[in-house]
Design an enzyme around this catalytic site. Structure first.
Site, PDB file in Angstrom:
ATOM      1  N   ARG A   1       1.038  -1.474   0.031  1.00  0.00           N
ATOM      2  CA  ARG A   1       0.141  -0.307   0.138  1.00  0.00           C
ATOM      3  C   ARG A   1       0.845   1.278  -0.354  1.00  0.00           C
ATOM      4  O   ARG A   1       0.526   2.383   0.641  1.00  0.00           O
ATOM      5  CB  ARG A   1      -1.142  -0.001   1.142  1.00  0.00           C
ATOM      6  CG  ARG A   1      -1.521  -1.242   1.238  1.00  0.00           C
ATOM      7  CD  ARG A   1      -2.987  -1.321   0.274  1.00  0.00           C
ATOM      8  NE  ARG A   1      -3.781  -2.354   0.256  1.00  0.00           N
ATOM      9  CZ  ARG A   1      -3.867  -3.721   0.211  1.00  0.00           C
ATOM     10  NH1 ARG A   1      -2.673  -4.016  -0.862  1.00  0.00           N
ATOM     11  NH2 ARG A   1      -4.926  -4.433   0.548  1.00  0.00           N
TER      12      ARG A   1
ATOM     13  N   SER B   1     -10.892   1.031   4.107  1.00  0.00           N
ATOM     14  CA  SER B   1     -10.200   0.685   4.399  1.00  0.00           C
ATOM     15  C   SER B   1      -9.570   2.018   4.797  1.00  0.00           C
ATOM     16  O   SER B   1      -8.509   2.678   4.288  1.00  0.00           O
ATOM     17  CB  SER B   1      -8.278  -0.273   4.430  1.00  0.00           C
ATOM     18  OG  SER B   1      -9.346  -1.507   4.181  1.00  0.00           O
TER      19      SER B   1
ATOM     20  N   GLU C   1      -4.291   5.286   6.075  1.00  0.00           N
ATOM     21  CA  GLU C   1      -4.269   4.566   4.758  1.00  0.00           C
ATOM     22  C   GLU C   1      -4.462   5.897   3.413  1.00  0.00           C
ATOM     23  O   GLU C   1      -4.150   6.338   2.794  1.00  0.00           O
ATOM     24  CB  GLU C   1      -4.862   3.633   4.094  1.00  0.00           C
ATOM     25  CG  GLU C   1      -4.660   3.101   2.677  1.00  0.00           C
ATOM     26  CD  GLU C   1      -4.862   1.469   2.418  1.00  0.00           C
ATOM     27  OE1 GLU C   1      -4.993   0.573   3.040  1.00  0.00           O
ATOM     28  OE2 GLU C   1      -6.068   1.857   1.592  1.00  0.00           O
TER      29      GLU C   1
END
Ligand code: FAD
Ligand code: NAP
Length: 331
Positions: free
Chosen positions: A155, A231, A327
């Site tokens: 990520r 998320s 994130e």
């Protein structure tokens, strides 16, 4: 190039929180992008708005990238940054090109995919990324980068780190496979179970694509029904010794050993254990089926969602000693 002023970004982001933007410039070609960057070299870039939380009005220009087009030469597919990611995945599956099918139904645009090296169900976009074309914000020069230049990781990538304000991604290339012995990725539990339920013992790439679409439609909150950006936090990756010490105390904690010896811990489990799953305060909340997803039930403002995120991070640190990294991109 189209410029609008005092635009509410709520319909342009999947969180759907109100945030007035001074100047929204929509560009449809690299020439228009160069003109926009000449006037606004520091502008923020907006793709599909599915990984952004606006916490106040947005002062300063925003460039909305609408570069469109997908072409292919043999198994090399080139997609412009403004194309829908899921549209690209579907386009490839329809042509029998394998590699991206596990990434079906991820919201957003092609240009944002390399930013955090999007991933799902055991596959990340760098598995088939063959190149990324970017425009340098200062020189407006187009540069072709190799995947090895981009430092893709879990990520993350250089675009999310030291190159954050340097380049705008204009197109991405994927090297896919039409080989008869192409190996589909079905190791991820949900995918394996869905295929088994469909009595699919030798799944094709279309079977995997359809399984992933079905799982996501069933399990993940649809931003069209409830505001969210997927998320909110990354799954933490810790040293094996720290994971082992935590498992001594919490034997049910889900852990996933990584190839480099570190261990990934499911952040959703940590948040759930702290009692946040399904929590709601006014219209800001935590999804009742997936604790990693913060939601806007209707009229939440970005600052309320960020405040909730901060409190979740604090409680996870206090209980498990693990800092959760955000994130979502906070504007
Ligand atoms: P935006 O939200 O518009 O932008 C994200 C960031 O990238 C911003 O900082 C923006 O400035 C920058 N940016 C965007 N385009 C460019 C460009 N062309 N050049 C330079 N910078 C750019 N993510 C996953 O990895 N896996 C998942 O499975 C997943 N599932 C999701 C499910 C849901 C329901 C939702 C809402 C989100 C999910 N996400 C997932 C997160 C999100 O979809 C991805 O991060 C996606 O790539 C964001 O694309 P976007 O075009 O909406 O980017
Ligand atoms: P899940 O299957 O309930 O699993 C929970 C977590 O455990 C996931 O985050 C996943 O990590 C990890 N995990 C599960 N099985 C694994 C395995 N075999 N190997 C390694 N890690 C494993 O997750 P979910 O919420 O339904 O999401 C399904 C997939 O979609 C996940 O890959 C997730 O990353 C992706 N997704 C991402 C976002 C986002 O915004 N980033 C939003 C929704 C879904 P990984 O996340 O590393 O896979």
């Amino acid at each position: 190039m189209h410029t609008a002023h005092n635009v509410d970004l709520a319909p342009h982001t999947t969180f759907g929180v109100r945030a007035l933007c001074d100047t929204l410039v929509t560009v449809r070609s690299t020439q228009e992008l160069a003109e926009a960057l000449e006037s606004y070299p520091e502008a923020r870039i907006l793709g599909g708005g599915s990984n952004i939380l606006c916490t106040s009005d947005v002062h300063g220009p925003v460039i909305h990238l609408r570069l469109m087009g997908v072409t292919k030469t043999d198994t090399l597919v080139t997609a412009q940054a403004g194309e829908s990611w899921h549209g690209l995945v579907t386009w490839c599956v329809e042509r029998g090109l394998g590699g991206l099918e596990n990434l079906a139904l991820i919201p957003g645009t092609v240009g944002a995919a390399p930013m955090q090296n999007i991933g799902a169900y055991g596959v990340e976009q760098d598995a088939c990324c063959a190149g990324v074309t970017v425009m340098d914000r200062r020189t407006r020069e187009l540069i072709r980068l190799l995947p090895t230049d981009c430092a893709f990781g879990y990520r993350t990538s250089r675009f999310k780190q030291e190159w954050r304000n340097r380049y705008v991604i204009t197109e991405v290339q994927y090297r896919l496979s039409n080989a008869p012995d192409y190996h589909v990725h079905t190791e991820y539990r949900d995918v394996a179970e869905e295929l088994a339920a469909r009595h699919c013992s030798q799944p094709s790439l279309r079977d995997v694509y359809e399984a992933v679409v079905a799982i996501r439609q069933r399990k993940l909150p649809d931003p069209a029904s409830i505001g969210n950006a997927g998320s909110f936090f990354k799954n933490p990756v810790v040293l094996a010794s720290q994971a082992a010490a935590l498992r001594d105390v919490h034997p049910q904690m889900p852990t996933y050993p990584q190839s480099d010896g570190t261990v990934k811990i499911a952040a959703a489990w940590l948040i759930d254990q702290c009692g946040w799953k399904g929590y709601r305060e006014h219209d800001a909340g935590v999804h009742d089926r997936q604790a990693l997803v913060l939601v806007n039930h209707g009229t939440a403002v970005g600052a309320e969602i960020l405040d909730l995120a901060n409190r979740i991070q604090q409680s996870v640190v206090e209980r498990f000693g693990i800092p959760l990294e955000t994130e979502v991109n906070v504007w």
